[in-house]
Scaffold this active site. Structure first.
Site, mmCIF file in Angstrom:
data_model
loop_
_atom_site.group_PDB
_atom_site.id
_atom_site.type_symbol
_atom_site.label_atom_id
_atom_site.label_comp_id
_atom_site.label_asym_id
_atom_site.label_seq_id
_atom_site.Cartn_x
_atom_site.Cartn_y
_atom_site.Cartn_z
ATOM 1 N N ASP A 471 0.872 -1.173 0.000
ATOM 2 C CA ASP A 471 0.000 0.000 0.000
ATOM 3 C C ASP A 471 0.913 1.228 0.000
ATOM 4 O OD1 ASP A 471 -2.364 1.699 0.562
ATOM 5 O OD2 ASP A 471 -1.355 1.951 2.489
ATOM 6 N N ASP A 691 -1.144 -0.561 6.196
ATOM 7 C CA ASP A 691 -1.190 -0.006 7.553
ATOM 8 C C ASP A 691 -2.566 0.454 7.982
ATOM 9 O OD1 ASP A 691 -0.847 3.490 7.695
ATOM 10 O OD2 ASP A 691 -1.289 2.361 5.879
ATOM 11 N N ASP A 695 -6.897 -1.098 4.302
ATOM 12 C CA ASP A 695 -6.064 -2.189 3.795
ATOM 13 C C ASP A 695 -6.471 -3.549 4.353
ATOM 14 O OD1 ASP A 695 -4.432 -0.321 2.459
ATOM 15 O OD2 ASP A 695 -3.262 0.013 4.279
#
Length: 806
Positions: A471, A691, A695
């Site tokens: 990400d 994080d 996600d």
């Protein structure tokens, strides 16, 4: 390297875009009509056999429509008819044997179940010592002919043989060890028999119960005078040793995991339980989010989270949607714009009209996450796979040995002893401890380096990883807005910072943090102004001007910036579009700089005074230190690196241009992230690194999820690994520890098989008796324990650039 969504080998742009659209608009499968869905935590699950057993028990229960269990997360998802079966009754359905069903958020009950293993082991050690002391003091010396000689040996043997009721004492305490301390093992054996799936619990239980039954029968036969030399037939010590060795290994493994989990700081999710309902008279009252209905108006003040999805009815505001969309830049909202539940109002206040039946988007993410987790079966341990072949083989060997000795004319007791010896010597304590103890050592080593491992299959799964997906926001970047570049007069920067101090927008905070305003523009020659440079690049002006001259008046907040009067000068700070709207002029060179900032993925903030733009500040989310080294090291291991972001393509340009980043997918919403990971996983093993809450579904969908420890609790819950200190270099360290752990597992299993290859033929030949067999079994287990508890660093050699052997 330059890459587009179509560059990935097995995923085309059309595939991902269609999947993202379908997943975004689709309603995830829920319970059947008329049924409720709940998630329970069931302790005691440790293999896929447990999953199958609990699912089979629940699915034959009236009122249960469907069940899916996951031993990795100790979670069971149940669709049930609440009119026929209460949730408390549902807990009873899954609380069978040593399984304990709990409400998912019942931390106190979970703590009690964790402490139960400690009590089982403590009781086993205490009662086991009461069994072992008589063996050490009298039975072993008599059996081996040591300590005593001549007449003293005869007296000792007579004493041991005559104290027949003493063996009831041994029987009693051995029973406590077997049935209390060994209860979970016996339960696992029962489950494996019922499901016809042999596992390690069955092998261990066979050896322990066989020794127990043989010894108990021997005690009975002595009482009726069938045999005399009872000390040659009582092997309660074997039962105690087997149960304690395996339970101690389980306790060590559990303790390491609990210590690792405690390394994480207390993290919170962004869910909202209450809302501020706004009535027609403009009054507000606090109500539960569950009480909201479509069309209700709710007031969300600056600094608060939007409880549910809806439409902005009144007021313009700025909203940080990072928790749900992953986009690092805040979004300005005007009346009639959609707002998403779980997002944060950073500037202004919002009056939101609740959508019909609208749950929070954050709640939807939670549902998706738990659906994925509870429906995903864990990887079965290698030892349990071997048990499928090993259990029948050992039983056949023991039966053949016993029958063969009888056929050759041996006494019944001799034939039974040989069969018992085969069962005992084949007890897979070493094999059963080989994997969990080595893995526990890896978990411990990782914990010492700030890496928390939640799932004991992680190290095995890491061996075959093909793709690592990062990400962007908050993972490869810091997730914090910072001033990257300034091109404006020092005096104007100060004035801009003074105006921005009145705003709580993240961009405003970035500017005021970088520039420390202490004065206004001087009325005299600028050369007379004394300035110093702040340590972080900001500017501090030294002045003796009165406090009143530093006040900001006529302050206004817009969706794209702020305006105020500093002294007698009008100051405007914001997006170039705001300058156009207010009729302020913007020189072409500043527009060019703004365009370049946007193309590089940053946010241009133009600043001006008295009707004209005079400078620009570039604000952005900076990459984390060491990110380039991390992706380069993964690439060197022949692992593809993919960057995934909810931001637009320009925001990801830094990563798209990097040599070791293979692919960049931009503009992907949270639901699309999970779907993209699934697409990438077609024929490949995928690790997801993220994080944020947004996600979590992608972390759970991946073959392996890694969450940065500063992320939300939801992301950490979805992951298999958490990096406590947010150090991206720890990702490469995880691969190193995994390689060392897998080498340790292979060493342990190699020794366990070598032991069985030597000991079983000796037992079949009658060269061992049960006592020697138990000593050999304990010795092999001790070697495995000693090898497992050695620091992994001694074997954690540098991993070659090539992908580890599969």
């Amino acid at each position: 390297m330059q890459a587009t969504i179509g560059d990935i080998d097995d995923v085309t742009a059309a595939d991902v875009q269609a999947a993202v659209a379908d997943d975004k608009n689709a309603t995830h499968d829920g319970p059947p009509e008329g049924y409720d869905r709940t998630f329970l935590r069931v302790t005691g699950m440790h293999c896929t056999t447990c999953e199958a057993f609990l699912e089979s028990v629940a699915n034959v229960t009236a009122g249960v429509a469907d069940t899916s269990a996951s031993y990795v997360t100790e979670t069971v998802r149940v669709d049930y008819d609440s009119n026929e079966l209460s949730e408390s009754a549902l807990l009873d359905v899954f609380s069978q044997g040593a399984y304990t069903a709990l409400h998912r958020d019942d931390d106190l009950a979970r703590q009690r179940t964790e402490e139960e293993l400690t009590w089982r082991l403590a009781a086993g050690v205490m009662f086991g010592m009461m069994v072992m002391l008589p063996y050490i003091i009298s039975l072993y010396p008599v059996h081996f002919g040591v300590l005593y000689s001549g007449r003293s040996m005869e007296l000792a043997r007579e004493l041991v043989a005559s104290a027949r009721y003493f063996y009831y004492f041994l029987f009693f305490f051995t029973s406590l060890v077997l049935f209390y301390t060994g209860g979970p093992l016996l339960r696992g054996a029962y489950v494996s028999l019922r499901m016809r799936q042999p596992n390690m619990d069955l092998l261990v239980s066979l050896a322990a119960v066989s020794a127990y039954l043989y010894s108990t029968i021997a005690v009975f036969l002595v009482q009726i005078g069938v045999i005399d030399a009872i000390y040659n037939h009582v092997y309660y010590d074997v039962t105690v040793a087997i149960i304690l060795v395996v339970t101690a290994g389980t306790y060590y493994e559990s303790t390491i995991k609990r210590q690792a989990t405690k390394r994480l700081s207390e993290l919170t999710t962004a869910q909202v339980d209450d809302a501020r309902l706004l009535n027609d008279g403009g009054q507000t009252e606090q109500v539960a989010v569950t009480d909201l209905t479509g069309g209700d108006a709710i007031l969300v003040r600056e600094g608060e989270r939007v409880p549910v999805d809806g439409t902005l009815r009144e007021n313009s505001c700025t909203i940080d949607e990072a928790v749900v969309t992953g986009e690092s830049l805040p979004v300005t909202k005007a009346p009639s714009d959609d707002v998403v539940g779980g997002t944060l109002v950073t500037s202004g206040a919002a009056v939101v009209s609740v959508d019909d039946g609208a749950p929070s988007s954050l709640d939807r993410i939670v549902d998706v996450l738990w659906d994925i987790q509870s429906a995903t079966n864990g990887t079965q341990k290698l030892a349990n796979k071997l048990a499928v072949v090993f259990v029948p083989l050992v039983l056949i060997l023991a039966a053949v040995a016993g029958v063969s000795y009888l056929a050759l004319g041996a006494p019944v007791t001799t034939a039974l002893l040989v069969a018992l010896t085969v069962l005992i010597v084949s007890c897979p304590c070493a094999l059963g401890l080989a994997t969990p103890l080595a893995v526990s050592s890896g978990i411990r080593e990782a914990m010492e380096q700030g890496i928390v491992v939640f799932d004991d299959t992680v190290f095995e799964r890491l061996r075959g990883m093909d793709v690592v997906v990062f990400d962007k926001t908050g993972t490869l970047t810091t997730g914090q807005m910072n001033v990257i570049e300034t091109d404006a007069p020092t005096e104007l920067l100060e004035m801009a910072a003074m105006v921005e101090e009145r705003s709580s927008h993240p961009v405003a905070e970035a500017i005021t943090d970088a520039v420390a305003p202490t004065s206004v523009v001087s009325s005299g020659d600028p050369s007379e102004d004394e300035t110093t440079t702040h340590a972080d690049g900001g500017v501090i002006k030294d002045t003796d001007e009165p406090e009143a001259q530093r006040d900001v008046t006529a302050f206004k907040s817009y969706t794209k910036g702020v305006q105020g009067t500093v002294g007698d000068r009008a100051v405007l700070v914001g997006h170039p579009a705001l300058f156009d709207t207010q009729g302020w002029s913007v020189p072409s060179e500043i527009r060019t700089q703004a365009t370049a900032a946007t193309e590089s993925g940053n946010l241009p903030v133009v600043i001006g005074r008295d009707g004209r733009a005079e400078g620009i500040v570039v604000v952005g989310d900076e990459p984390r230190d060491g990110w380039a080294d991390t992706v380069a090291e993964l690439n060197d291991r022949d692992i593809e690196v993919v960057v995934l972001t909810g931001d637009d393509s320009d925001a990801a340009s830094t990563f798209r241009q990097h040599t070791h980043v293979d692919h960049v997918f931009a503009g992907v919403p949270p639901e699309g992230k999970a779907e993209t990971v699934r697409q990438l996983g077609a024929g490949k093993q995928v690790t997801m690194v993220g994080d944020g809450t947004n996600d979590a579904p992608a972390l759970a969908s991946a073959d392996l999820g890694i969450a940065l420890g500063s992320g939300t609790a939801l992301a950490v819950d979805a992951a298999d690994i958490a990096i406590v200190d947010d150090d991206l270099a720890s990702i490469a360290t995880v691969f190193d520890i995994a390689a060392a752990t897998n080498r340790r597992v292979k060493q342990n299993i190699g020794w366990a098989f070598l032991y069985n290859a030597i000991a079983i033929p000796l037992a079949l030949a009658g060269a061992l008796n049960p006592l020697f067999a138990s000593v050999a079994m304990a010795s092999s287990s001790l070697l495995v324990v000693m090898n497992s508890t050695r620091p992994l660093s001694s074997s954690n050699q540098t991993v070659s650039a090539a992908k580890p052997d599969r």
